[in-house]
Design an enzyme around this catalytic site. Sequence first.
Site: not given
Length: 409
Positions: A217, A343, A372
Amino acid sequence: MISLDLNFNILTRDLSHYLENQVKVGLFGSGVGLSLVLGFSAAYTCYYLISVAKKPQLISGGKKFYQFLKEQCPVVSETYYPTFWCWESRIQTLLRPFVTAKPGVVYRNELIKAADGGQISVDWFDNDDSLFYPDPTIRPTVLLLPGLTGTSRESYILHMVQQSRDLGYRWVVLAKRAGCGPTPRTYCAANTEDLETVIDHIQKTYEVAPMMAAGVSMGGMMLANYLGRKGRKTCLKGVIVFSAGWDVFECTASLEKPLDRFLFNSYLTSCLQASVHRHRPVLEKCYDIDHVMKAKTIRQFDERFTSIMFGYPTNDDYYRDASPVHKLKSVQVPMLCLNAADDVFSPSHAIPVEAVKQNPNLALLITCHGGHIGFLEGLWPRQSTYMDRVFKQFAKAVIEEGGRLKDLS
């Protein structure tokens, strides 16, 4: 080629026809209830196999890297079967921290002094019991950067540490700033000074040990920005990035949609505010912390705090600098990027497909589902995920076959 819409319409039509002709005596009369369950199950199974379970899309800027991944990482060519009962992106994202197990890992913490006088906390897993690399001076090192609010205790971190332990590697987790130092500062996706400090420290500690890095991320965004700035001037042999947000403007816009704002944005904003509150006695000397604590979204938090702390004229300037998509052309180290097309943190239209095609050092692996940092698979996804399998195979390939990646241009 079978049309998904056509097949789903046929399934729906046949099921409706079945219900109209068979349900005559009530739901539970004459075994109709069981028939309904079987009918719905068959329809759901067909829909899952036709539209959910698919092979990922592999895109690379060069044939050499593409072929390397096909040969050394067979997972990139396998059909990804998301968990049958929770393949939807938001469900995968929300459930992953709760359903995946947390393997036991004992870390060794170290505080590294930063240039501004602050301290950077890193957690080491030395793997001194490594059978493949008993000599610590040559034991491969994997550096991991967690997500925005992540720590070395996140389930996805622990699973990848476990994968590295099985391979015999050493692991280092960049666990964020341990102190603000004389100049109050946290961190942002665009600033890679702490990352550079940690990489230099690891290299000086183990000069001949090969090193690669993985980012998740926001950690992946920071890694990509670092590579874009350093070019070939890095000791990293390869990098893998998971669920990175490539264009911050698009990411924040997606998270500000009503449902995603409710499910994710507000929670992440509160986590960021909590991190500021812990250092409030120092930070309030320089910033309007009361104003920061009233932020309702990540964008508002960045406007009131992050962009100001790091000296950007406007928040748009910060977001532009933090977006890795603008630096991909300068990456000179093999980098594999895994994103899910569903996502909500990194919407599919913002995934840099065209930019990746222009750089032979880049490869992009896109799954239809996974959310995600989700990528759950199996009936009960307690153990490794698809993301973990991609990591293990790529890490092993880079460390053991990395010589084939020296010149990808």
